[in-house]
Design a protein around this motif. Sequence first.
Motif, PDB file in Angstrom:
ATOM      1  N   LYS A  94       0.813  -1.169   0.112  1.00 24.56           N
ATOM      2  CA  LYS A  94      -0.148   0.012  -0.103  1.00 24.56           C
ATOM      3  C   LYS A  94       0.860   1.310   0.072  1.00 24.56           C
ATOM      4  O   LYS A  94       0.459   2.309  -0.582  1.00 24.56           O
ATOM      5  CB  LYS A  94      -0.955  -0.109   1.241  1.00 24.56           C
ATOM      6  CG  LYS A  94      -2.052  -1.064   1.147  1.00 24.56           C
ATOM      7  CD  LYS A  94      -3.119  -1.023   2.281  1.00 24.56           C
ATOM      8  CE  LYS A  94      -3.933  -1.990   2.330  1.00 24.56           C
ATOM      9  NZ  LYS A  94      -4.873  -2.006   3.511  1.00 24.56           N
ATOM     10  N   LYS A 120       2.201   1.691  -3.495  1.00 24.41           N
ATOM     11  CA  LYS A 120       1.189   2.128  -4.287  1.00 24.41           C
ATOM     12  C   LYS A 120       1.002   3.639  -4.058  1.00 24.41           C
ATOM     13  O   LYS A 120       1.034   4.464  -5.124  1.00 24.41           O
ATOM     14  CB  LYS A 120      -0.151   1.364  -4.006  1.00 24.41           C
ATOM     15  CG  LYS A 120      -1.319   1.678  -4.786  1.00 24.41           C
ATOM     16  CD  LYS A 120      -2.505   1.304  -4.726  1.00 24.41           C
ATOM     17  CE  LYS A 120      -3.545   1.621  -5.501  1.00 24.41           C
ATOM     18  NZ  LYS A 120      -4.854   1.285  -5.095  1.00 24.41           N
ATOM     19  N   ARG A 121       1.099   4.301  -3.026  1.00 28.69           N
ATOM     20  CA  ARG A 121       0.823   5.510  -2.825  1.00 28.69           C
ATOM     21  C   ARG A 121       2.067   6.325  -3.483  1.00 28.69           C
ATOM     22  O   ARG A 121       2.038   7.211  -4.168  1.00 28.69           O
ATOM     23  CB  ARG A 121       0.820   5.926  -1.464  1.00 28.69           C
ATOM     24  CG  ARG A 121      -0.518   5.620  -0.611  1.00 28.69           C
ATOM     25  CD  ARG A 121      -0.657   6.125   0.531  1.00 28.69           C
ATOM     26  NE  ARG A 121       0.343   5.759   1.370  1.00 28.69           N
ATOM     27  CZ  ARG A 121       0.446   4.711   2.420  1.00 28.69           C
ATOM     28  NH1 ARG A 121      -0.656   3.789   2.413  1.00 28.69           N
ATOM     29  NH2 ARG A 121       1.363   4.340   3.323  1.00 28.69           N
ATOM     30  N   SER A 173       3.893   5.133  -5.979  1.00 22.91           N
ATOM     31  CA  SER A 173       3.778   5.041  -7.384  1.00 22.91           C
ATOM     32  C   SER A 173       3.043   5.970  -8.095  1.00 22.91           C
ATOM     33  O   SER A 173       3.038   6.472  -9.174  1.00 22.91           O
ATOM     34  CB  SER A 173       3.650   3.506  -7.655  1.00 22.91           C
ATOM     35  OG  SER A 173       2.393   3.203  -7.497  1.00 22.91           O
ATOM     36  N   ASP A 192       6.435   2.965 -12.280  1.00 19.56           N
ATOM     37  CA  ASP A 192       5.333   3.635 -11.314  1.00 19.56           C
ATOM     38  C   ASP A 192       4.004   3.100 -12.091  1.00 19.56           C
ATOM     39  O   ASP A 192       3.104   2.845 -11.157  1.00 19.56           O
ATOM     40  CB  ASP A 192       5.488   5.079 -11.223  1.00 19.56           C
ATOM     41  CG  ASP A 192       6.622   5.432 -10.478  1.00 19.56           C
ATOM     42  OD1 ASP A 192       6.929   4.823  -9.374  1.00 19.56           O
ATOM     43  OD2 ASP A 192       7.426   6.387 -10.844  1.00 19.56           O
ATOM     44  N   TYR A 217       3.244  -0.872 -11.764  1.00 17.32           N
ATOM     45  CA  TYR A 217       3.273  -1.119 -10.294  1.00 17.32           C
ATOM     46  C   TYR A 217       1.954  -0.750 -10.092  1.00 17.32           C
ATOM     47  O   TYR A 217       1.244  -1.439  -9.163  1.00 17.32           O
ATOM     48  CB  TYR A 217       4.375  -0.426  -9.362  1.00 17.32           C
ATOM     49  CG  TYR A 217       4.148  -0.678  -8.055  1.00 17.32           C
ATOM     50  CD1 TYR A 217       5.282  -1.968  -7.545  1.00 17.32           C
ATOM     51  CD2 TYR A 217       3.372  -0.233  -7.225  1.00 17.32           C
ATOM     52  CE1 TYR A 217       4.964  -2.469  -6.156  1.00 17.32           C
ATOM     53  CE2 TYR A 217       3.262  -0.692  -5.928  1.00 17.32           C
ATOM     54  CZ  TYR A 217       3.951  -1.694  -5.365  1.00 17.32           C
ATOM     55  OH  TYR A 217       4.012  -2.260  -4.171  1.00 17.32           O
ATOM     56  N   ASN A 218       1.641   0.740 -10.115  1.00 19.29           N
ATOM     57  CA  ASN A 218       0.167   1.020  -9.461  1.00 19.29           C
ATOM     58  C   ASN A 218      -0.955   0.204 -10.299  1.00 19.29           C
ATOM     59  O   ASN A 218      -2.236   0.099  -9.743  1.00 19.29           O
ATOM     60  CB  ASN A 218       0.130   2.569 -10.056  1.00 19.29           C
ATOM     61  CG  ASN A 218      -0.923   3.254  -8.928  1.00 19.29           C
ATOM     62  OD1 ASN A 218      -0.971   3.100  -7.899  1.00 19.29           O
ATOM     63  ND2 ASN A 218      -1.777   4.246  -9.860  1.00 19.29           N
ATOM     64  N   ALA A 225      -0.762  -3.316  -8.504  1.00 21.29           N
ATOM     65  CA  ALA A 225      -0.813  -3.185  -6.873  1.00 21.29           C
ATOM     66  C   ALA A 225      -1.911  -3.746  -6.145  1.00 21.29           C
ATOM     67  O   ALA A 225      -1.884  -4.554  -5.273  1.00 21.29           O
ATOM     68  CB  ALA A 225      -0.179  -1.940  -6.489  1.00 21.29           C
ATOM     69  N   ASP A 226      -3.253  -3.355  -6.575  1.00 20.32           N
ATOM     70  CA  ASP A 226      -4.528  -3.605  -6.324  1.00 20.32           C
ATOM     71  C   ASP A 226      -4.647  -5.294  -6.105  1.00 20.32           C
ATOM     72  O   ASP A 226      -5.203  -5.727  -5.104  1.00 20.32           O
ATOM     73  CB  ASP A 226      -5.578  -2.879  -6.611  1.00 20.32           C
ATOM     74  CG  ASP A 226      -5.922  -1.531  -6.316  1.00 20.32           C
ATOM     75  OD1 ASP A 226      -5.240  -1.243  -5.271  1.00 20.32           O
ATOM     76  OD2 ASP A 226      -6.577  -0.943  -7.157  1.00 20.32           O
TER      77      ASP A 226
END
Length: 241
Positions: free
Chosen positions: A156, A159-160, A162, A170, A173-174, A177-178
């Motif tokens: 998490k 994610k913030r 990225s 970035d 990854y974003n 990530a979820d």
Amino acid sequence: MTENIIKQLIQYYGIDFYDAAPFRDGYIFSVRQNDGACQKLLLKRNDSSKERISFNHLVKTHLYKNGFKNTDIYVTSVDDMPYVELEGELYTLSHRIEGIEAQFDSPADTARSAVALAAMHKASGGASYDLVKYSFAVKDLGSLERLFCHRVNELKKFKRLSAKGKSLFDYEYNKLADYFIEEGERTISDLKNSAYTQLVEKTLSNQIICHHDFTSHNVIFNSLGTYITGFENCCIEIKEY
């Protein structure tokens, strides 16, 4: 290896060593047995603490007494210690196990290794270790949920980070990530609803050993059977680990 160290080894172990040959982070020695046969011993520099080496020795001794004899059990000194100190370094001496290392991309090797691991787990139960003295052996037992929570929080966090970045990494990854965050959170939920706590309690009660470094180079096949070596990180942990 200097002549002085060899003299110390003879004094510490009461064994007449000869033909010292360098091997990785130690030496292979030849020794003459009472029947005249030659035996190979492996002297290794050990970066572990005296307490860790002593615990590993207790584990392998318990396994041996409980029927699992296929380990690189330490040779003890004349003072019945599983290590000696030479020029400020700790060394352990064990019988040299010769053979072929397992290949885990081979189904046959993997099956043989699994059978040996199961036998080791069965033989490890029923011990009684001083878990105050050897607290490192149980420091991770029962921590799986906490570990997953830590990893999910890291995902998490990244994610913030990225979301603020502009690179291709970035973006990728974003985008992904979820999925992994949800997988982690599902696993945490599954753990909470599983028998994990009961498994941990049973493991602690029976003091079952987890090898904790069961890689292919620590499994050796020879004509006498399947040997498991590399117990430097062994601990009390659920065998499913």
